[in-house]
Design an enzyme around this catalytic site. Structure first.
Site, PDB file in Angstrom:
ATOM      1  N   HIS A  40       0.742  -1.437  -0.021  1.00 37.24           N
ATOM      2  CA  HIS A  40       0.103   0.038   0.027  1.00 37.24           C
ATOM      3  C   HIS A  40       0.906   1.253  -0.031  1.00 37.24           C
ATOM      4  O   HIS A  40       0.210   2.366  -0.370  1.00 37.24           O
ATOM      5  CB  HIS A  40      -1.066   0.015   1.328  1.00 37.24           C
ATOM      6  CG  HIS A  40      -1.793  -1.090   1.054  1.00 37.24           C
ATOM      7  ND1 HIS A  40      -2.865  -1.164   0.236  1.00 37.24           N
ATOM      8  CD2 HIS A  40      -1.889  -2.340   2.131  1.00 37.24           C
ATOM      9  CE1 HIS A  40      -3.642  -2.293   0.470  1.00 37.24           C
ATOM     10  NE2 HIS A  40      -3.062  -2.946   1.376  1.00 37.24           N
ATOM     11  N   LYS A  68      -5.272  -9.743  -8.086  1.00 35.27           N
ATOM     12  CA  LYS A  68      -6.047  -8.957  -6.900  1.00 35.27           C
ATOM     13  C   LYS A  68      -7.099  -8.043  -7.468  1.00 35.27           C
ATOM     14  O   LYS A  68      -6.655  -7.171  -8.373  1.00 35.27           O
ATOM     15  CB  LYS A  68      -5.122  -8.192  -6.000  1.00 35.27           C
ATOM     16  CG  LYS A  68      -5.699  -7.689  -4.876  1.00 35.27           C
ATOM     17  CD  LYS A  68      -4.604  -7.125  -3.577  1.00 35.27           C
ATOM     18  CE  LYS A  68      -5.241  -6.605  -2.640  1.00 35.27           C
ATOM     19  NZ  LYS A  68      -4.151  -5.987  -1.724  1.00 35.27           N
ATOM     20  N   HIS A 144      -2.838  -3.184   8.305  1.00 37.22           N
ATOM     21  CA  HIS A 144      -3.858  -3.154   7.351  1.00 37.22           C
ATOM     22  C   HIS A 144      -4.781  -2.335   6.873  1.00 37.22           C
ATOM     23  O   HIS A 144      -4.977  -1.164   7.658  1.00 37.22           O
ATOM     24  CB  HIS A 144      -4.962  -4.275   8.132  1.00 37.22           C
ATOM     25  CG  HIS A 144      -6.288  -4.845   7.507  1.00 37.22           C
ATOM     26  ND1 HIS A 144      -6.085  -5.409   6.387  1.00 37.22           N
ATOM     27  CD2 HIS A 144      -7.377  -4.391   7.378  1.00 37.22           C
ATOM     28  CE1 HIS A 144      -7.361  -5.802   5.925  1.00 37.22           C
ATOM     29  NE2 HIS A 144      -7.982  -4.977   6.518  1.00 37.22           N
TER      30      HIS A 144
END
Length: 147
Positions: A40, A68, A144
């Site tokens: 990310h 993905k 996350h």
């Protein structure tokens, strides 16, 4: 004798630092933090193009076995991202209370659905928007991307 004393002093120093909170043992957060960074964080670029998404998704190993479906790259310095962890806790999608929100520059990459791994194709949307990240550890680090 001197070697044994050195080991004893080093052990005492380590235990003291642990007690003061200056050294923290890793309980799995390090691997999750590294995965968060890989998937990310890309501070050097502003992204925004389909070509950017196609390249980055492949470089970051998110197209090896399947495409993905969706991923977000954050275009901020890691310290700015980590500072989100110090904002007020909010509830994550999984019900845990370790999520935090902030506004950052991002590129959202969405699978076109017309390609197969490893040659996945993506559509990009660049924006500055609110994101939610889960944080863990001491000190808290992002582990996350929640939305």
């Amino acid at each position: 004798m001197a070697l044994q004393r050195t080991h004893s002093l080093l052990l005492l120093l380590l235990l003291t630092l642990l007690g003061l909170g200056l050294v923290q043992p890793s309980y799995g957060q390090d691997g999750m933090y590294q995965r968060f960074l890989r998937q990310h964080v890309h501070p050097e670029e502003t992204g925004g193009s389909d070509r950017y998404c196609n390249l980055m998704m492949q470089r970051r190993k998110m197209t090896l076995y399947h495409c993905k479906r969706f991923n977000t790259f954050i275009h901020e310095d890691i310290w700015n991202i980590r500072s989100i962890c110090s904002t007020t806790n909010i509830q994550c999608k999984n019900g845990k209370m370790n999520c935090h929100e902030g506004v950052v520059k991002v590129t959202d990459c969405r699978d076109t659905g017309s390609s197969r791994a490893p040659n996945c194709r993506y559509r990009a949307i660049a924006s500055t928007r609110r994101v939610v990240i889960a944080c863990e550890g001491n000190p808290q680090v992002p582990v996350h991307f929640d939305g």
